[in-house]
Write a protein that holds these residues in place. Structure first.
Motif, PDB file in Angstrom:
ATOM      1  N   ILE A 232      13.688  35.470  26.779  1.00  0.00           N
ATOM      2  CA  ILE A 232      12.949  34.810  25.724  1.00  0.00           C
ATOM      3  C   ILE A 232      13.798  34.419  24.674  1.00  0.00           C
ATOM      4  O   ILE A 232      14.561  34.880  24.393  1.00  0.00           O
ATOM      5  CB  ILE A 232      11.692  35.703  25.293  1.00  0.00           C
ATOM      6  CG1 ILE A 232      10.949  36.291  26.295  1.00  0.00           C
ATOM      7  CG2 ILE A 232      11.100  34.777  24.102  1.00  0.00           C
ATOM      8  CD1 ILE A 232       9.762  37.153  25.813  1.00  0.00           C
ATOM      9  N   SER A 234      14.841  30.470  21.922  1.00  0.00           N
ATOM     10  CA  SER A 234      14.406  29.405  20.831  1.00  0.00           C
ATOM     11  C   SER A 234      13.638  28.141  21.925  1.00  0.00           C
ATOM     12  O   SER A 234      14.137  27.878  23.085  1.00  0.00           O
ATOM     13  CB  SER A 234      15.565  28.866  20.363  1.00  0.00           C
ATOM     14  OG  SER A 234      15.113  27.807  19.526  1.00  0.00           O
ATOM     15  N   ASP A 236      10.846  28.641  23.433  1.00  0.00           N
ATOM     16  CA  ASP A 236       9.543  29.167  23.935  1.00  0.00           C
ATOM     17  C   ASP A 236       8.152  29.630  23.423  1.00  0.00           C
ATOM     18  O   ASP A 236       8.289  29.614  21.919  1.00  0.00           O
ATOM     19  CB  ASP A 236      10.005  30.678  24.519  1.00  0.00           C
ATOM     20  CG  ASP A 236      11.129  30.375  25.516  1.00  0.00           C
ATOM     21  OD1 ASP A 236      11.090  29.446  26.241  1.00  0.00           O
ATOM     22  OD2 ASP A 236      11.690  31.579  26.050  1.00  0.00           O
ATOM     23  N   ARG A 237       7.047  29.511  24.010  1.00  0.00           N
ATOM     24  CA  ARG A 237       5.733  30.135  23.338  1.00  0.00           C
ATOM     25  C   ARG A 237       5.246  31.161  23.971  1.00  0.00           C
ATOM     26  O   ARG A 237       5.214  31.335  25.219  1.00  0.00           O
ATOM     27  CB  ARG A 237       4.844  29.114  23.322  1.00  0.00           C
ATOM     28  CG  ARG A 237       4.942  27.866  22.131  1.00  0.00           C
ATOM     29  CD  ARG A 237       3.776  26.700  22.311  1.00  0.00           C
ATOM     30  NE  ARG A 237       3.891  26.012  23.588  1.00  0.00           N
ATOM     31  CZ  ARG A 237       2.990  26.118  24.411  1.00  0.00           C
ATOM     32  NH1 ARG A 237       1.830  26.662  24.267  1.00  0.00           N
ATOM     33  NH2 ARG A 237       2.967  25.404  25.409  1.00  0.00           N
ATOM     34  N   ILE A 238       5.249  32.335  23.024  1.00  0.00           N
ATOM     35  CA  ILE A 238       4.542  33.803  23.721  1.00  0.00           C
ATOM     36  C   ILE A 238       3.174  33.553  23.835  1.00  0.00           C
ATOM     37  O   ILE A 238       2.611  33.460  22.528  1.00  0.00           O
ATOM     38  CB  ILE A 238       5.006  34.844  22.847  1.00  0.00           C
ATOM     39  CG1 ILE A 238       6.707  34.768  23.045  1.00  0.00           C
ATOM     40  CG2 ILE A 238       4.379  36.058  23.575  1.00  0.00           C
ATOM     41  CD1 ILE A 238       7.161  36.312  22.232  1.00  0.00           C
ATOM     42  N   VAL A 268       4.862  33.755  28.939  1.00  0.00           N
ATOM     43  CA  VAL A 268       5.667  32.979  28.334  1.00  0.00           C
ATOM     44  C   VAL A 268       5.636  31.209  28.625  1.00  0.00           C
ATOM     45  O   VAL A 268       5.563  31.225  30.100  1.00  0.00           O
ATOM     46  CB  VAL A 268       7.117  33.284  28.176  1.00  0.00           C
ATOM     47  CG1 VAL A 268       8.057  32.316  27.242  1.00  0.00           C
ATOM     48  CG2 VAL A 268       7.079  34.579  27.479  1.00  0.00           C
ATOM     49  N   ASP A 269       5.498  30.282  27.769  1.00  0.00           N
ATOM     50  CA  ASP A 269       5.390  28.726  28.032  1.00  0.00           C
ATOM     51  C   ASP A 269       6.737  28.138  27.758  1.00  0.00           C
ATOM     52  O   ASP A 269       6.947  28.002  26.321  1.00  0.00           O
ATOM     53  CB  ASP A 269       4.193  28.312  27.713  1.00  0.00           C
ATOM     54  CG  ASP A 269       4.138  26.816  28.261  1.00  0.00           C
ATOM     55  OD1 ASP A 269       5.089  25.966  28.557  1.00  0.00           O
ATOM     56  OD2 ASP A 269       2.966  26.205  28.302  1.00  0.00           O
ATOM     57  N   ARG A 270       7.728  27.938  28.758  1.00  0.00           N
ATOM     58  CA  ARG A 270       8.856  27.283  28.241  1.00  0.00           C
ATOM     59  C   ARG A 270       8.773  25.617  28.182  1.00  0.00           C
ATOM     60  O   ARG A 270       9.890  25.170  28.163  1.00  0.00           O
ATOM     61  CB  ARG A 270      10.124  27.864  29.123  1.00  0.00           C
ATOM     62  CG  ARG A 270      10.141  29.270  28.890  1.00  0.00           C
ATOM     63  CD  ARG A 270      11.477  29.619  29.649  1.00  0.00           C
ATOM     64  NE  ARG A 270      11.839  31.067  29.167  1.00  0.00           N
ATOM     65  CZ  ARG A 270      11.726  32.172  29.996  1.00  0.00           C
ATOM     66  NH1 ARG A 270      10.971  31.841  31.407  1.00  0.00           N
ATOM     67  NH2 ARG A 270      11.784  33.280  29.396  1.00  0.00           N
ATOM     68  N   THR A 275       4.739  31.460  32.483  1.00  0.00           N
ATOM     69  CA  THR A 275       5.251  32.328  33.363  1.00  0.00           C
ATOM     70  C   THR A 275       5.387  33.625  32.891  1.00  0.00           C
ATOM     71  O   THR A 275       5.226  33.855  31.485  1.00  0.00           O
ATOM     72  CB  THR A 275       6.925  31.867  33.835  1.00  0.00           C
ATOM     73  OG1 THR A 275       7.341  32.941  34.719  1.00  0.00           O
ATOM     74  CG2 THR A 275       7.651  31.969  32.356  1.00  0.00           C
ATOM     75  N   THR A 498      13.879  20.739  20.742  1.00  0.00           N
ATOM     76  CA  THR A 498      13.878  22.212  20.605  1.00  0.00           C
ATOM     77  C   THR A 498      12.756  22.585  20.093  1.00  0.00           C
ATOM     78  O   THR A 498      12.149  23.726  20.087  1.00  0.00           O
ATOM     79  CB  THR A 498      15.139  22.900  19.741  1.00  0.00           C
ATOM     80  OG1 THR A 498      14.951  22.187  18.446  1.00  0.00           O
ATOM     81  CG2 THR A 498      16.106  22.547  20.435  1.00  0.00           C
ATOM     82  N   ASN A 501       7.737  21.666  22.175  1.00  0.00           N
ATOM     83  CA  ASN A 501       7.051  22.503  22.953  1.00  0.00           C
ATOM     84  C   ASN A 501       6.164  23.219  22.003  1.00  0.00           C
ATOM     85  O   ASN A 501       4.934  23.809  22.570  1.00  0.00           O
ATOM     86  CB  ASN A 501       7.846  23.572  23.747  1.00  0.00           C
ATOM     87  CG  ASN A 501       7.110  24.287  24.680  1.00  0.00           C
ATOM     88  OD1 ASN A 501       6.245  23.949  25.483  1.00  0.00           O
ATOM     89  ND2 ASN A 501       7.387  25.821  24.788  1.00  0.00           N
TER      90      ASN A 501
END
Length: 596
Positions: A232, A234, A236-238, A268-270, A275, A498, A501
């Protein structure tokens, strides 16, 4: 070598090559070189300016408004720079990141607050600012009947840093004083106009088309933390942890505190869809305060500090840590740097001398760790803050604490917290437990909603209350690149790749997709740069526009005075004010470094 050294090497190399080409007569006559500065001269565009200058009455009225605005800003900048210069001279501030000389340069990568990722937007804003500024001078030259010798751009090596219009000197002297003043103020007026238009578009339809994406935005993870080990990072969204949806760091902490499972599943969404990753939790020390009882110091150069057991019980989570510590105010910690026995509680970094806890007899210096509050056990800063949120001003409470190793009890009458009206203890509390910041996950949140709110959108709570007014929005937009210093949140350079997202595009502009973020960045930096150009050029010092307007204004006043040498008096006044402004600027930029 750092970025500044590379820049200096590049400037020197460019200057050498430019001098060689100039000495060999290779450069065309329209290109002139002086060191790293290159000017490109042209006479093209004069016919267009003649056509554009047709409605002379309109342009004079427009520039008269600009003259008034410029005079007000000139007086304000004079007073501000003079006050700042005297303040620095009398009481030099300590050098900080903000007042480093390099941070007065609007050069991405050199200025600490302007990353290279926003260089294209800043260059675009600078080009727009230069064109409208010098175009305003050229337009008013033709309106006032002043001939133009040439126009062009100024480059620092290959970077455009200025533009110019060369009025014919004889024609300029022949123009009346009011015409020259309007011509000098036209550039600043246009910069301010561009600022207003760009901010209006940004705060209106563009920000209105941006919303906050679901989940907790991740600014980054701590080195050696479980989240970092799970991949995980920078950007990413948890979305959820242990089957529970999360959108803030507080919600994430609440979910993690409710389970003592060693391994948790995180969605997590990257940026390419959700995923699932497995996070093996482990207690890691990610922050510390000097003088903490464990005598542990977190450093980027050292291996992560882990906590494996408390009072002989193996622990992997903060919930397990608290359970193993129990009700005893002392605990034995097994860490990767040895075994230590410390008091468990909320570490107090400062006790206000006139605060409620000091008035109850607590010392204002030394090591103080609160272990109990109003009959409740306190094991961390979170415990103490939560208990304080449930109190009222004037309420009497019992505070238990370890003071320099001794157990003390204080009967405290709480004051009123000016921030929220709750009970006030009069202390500064270091986050974490006993001067150590512990985590069993290690993801740091990014305030995506806060930034959107600060820009006038719908994003949640805002740390300042000035965003309800247009001027407040402008002020906030100007300080966002320095948000870490002023607002206590990370600096905001714009909607860079960066962070995109963390947001979604919605409404009528959704057809543009990510183009909305590009448009928002261009508008943000165009407005920011044009406002800076306008303000800087209002400084009453030669050769800035403010200095030229000062001269024409002084001439107007002196012409009505019974003096024998009006030109000498004008020169004395303008030169004196210009030198004061120069000295103030030098003190502002170099004073904190040179005077300490």
């Amino acid at each position: 070598m750092n970025t500044l050294v590379w820049v200096l090497v590049g400037v020197f190399a460019y200057s050498f090559v430019a001098f060689f080409l100039k000495s060999r007569g290779i450069l065309p006559s329209s290109v002139r070189v002086q060191g790293p500065l290159t000017t490109l001269h042209t006479k093209r565009g004069r016919d267009f300016l003649n056509w554009l200058a047709g409605p002379k009455r309109f342009w004079r009225a427009w520039s008269n408004i600009g003259v008034g605005i410029t005079l007000v800003v000139m007086i304000g900048t004079f007073a501000l720079l003079l006050f700042q210069g005297l303040s620095i001279l009398q009481n030099p501030p300590a050098p900080t990141q903000v007042n480093q000389p390099r941070n007065f340069l609007v050069i991405p990568g050199v200025n600490d607050f302007l990353p290279l990722s926003v260089a294209p937007e800043i260059v675009f804003g600078l080009l727009v600012g230069l064109v409208v500024h010098e175009g305003g001078h050229g337009l008013l030259c033709r309106v006032e009947g002043i001939d133009i010798e040439s126009m062009g751009l100024v480059f620092l090596t290959v970077i455009p840093v200025g533009a110019f219009v060369e009025p014919d000197e004889e024609s300029q002297r022949a123009a009346d004083r009011g015409g020259r003043t309007r011509m000098f103020a036209a550039g600043v007026t246009n910069n301010f106009a561009v600022t207003v238009v760009a901010f209006a578009l940004l705060f209106g339809p563009v920000i209105g088309a941006v919303g906050v994406a679901p989940g907790m935005a991740v600014q980054g993870t701590f080195d050696g933390s479980p989240a970092s080990a799970a991949g995980i990072g920078s950007g990413d969204r948890i979305l959820s942890v242990a089957g529970e949806n999360v959108s803030t760091e507080g919600e994430l902490d609440a979910v993690l505190s409710a389970t003592d499972d060693r391994t948790v599943e995180a969605r997590v969404d990257r940026g390419g869809g959700p995923t699932t990753v497995s996070v093996d939790r482990q207690l890691v020390v990610v922050g510390s305060v000097g003088g903490n009882p464990a005598n542990l110091t977190v450093s980027n150069d050292d291996d992560p500090i882990t906590v494996s057991a408390v009072n002989g019980t193996q622990v992997f989570t903060r919930a397990g840590f608290q359970a193993a510590a129990g009700d005893s105010t002392m605990a034995r910690l097994s860490t990767s740097r040895g075994v230590v026995t410390i008091p468990i509680g909320a570490y107090i970094t400062q006790v206000a001398p006139d605060g409620p806890l000091a008035e109850a007899g607590a010392p204002t210096n030394g090591t103080l760790i609160v272990t109990g509050f109003d009959g409740e056990r306190v094991t961390s800063s979170t415990d103490l803050n939560t208990l304080l949120d449930g109190t009222d001003p004037g309420q009497e409470v019992e505070v238990r604490a370890r003071v320099d190793g001794n157990e003390e009890v204080y009967a405290v009458t709480l004051g009123e917290n000016p921030r929220d009206g709750n009970g006030f203890l009069g202390v500064n509390i270091f986050p974490g437990t006993s001067g150590l910041v512990l985590t069993d996950f290690g993801a740091r949140s990014y305030p995506a909603g806060t930034y959107l709110s600060l820009l006038g959108g719908e994003g949640g709570a805002s740390p300042v209350n000035v965003v309800d007014s247009p001027l407040g929005l402008v002020y906030v937009a100007l300080i966002l690149p320095l948000a870490s210093v002023i607002l206590g949140i990370p600096n905001f350079p714009g909607f860079t790749p960066t962070v995109t997202n963390f947001y979604v595009v919605q409404g009528p502009l959704s057809a543009l997709g990510d183009g909305v973020f590009v448009l928002a960045n261009l508008l943000f930096w165009t407005a920011w740069i044009n406002l800076q150009l306008g303000l800087f050029n209002c400084i009453p010092g030669y050769p800035l526009d403010g200095g030229r307007i000062l001269r024409t204004g002084t001439e107007a006043v002196v012409s009505r005075l019974p003096v024998e040498s009006p030109h000498a008096l004008v020169r004395t006044v303008t030169t004196s004010i210009g030198l004061v402004m120069l000295a103030s600027l030098v003190l502002l930029i170099f004073g904190p470094t040179l005077l300490n």
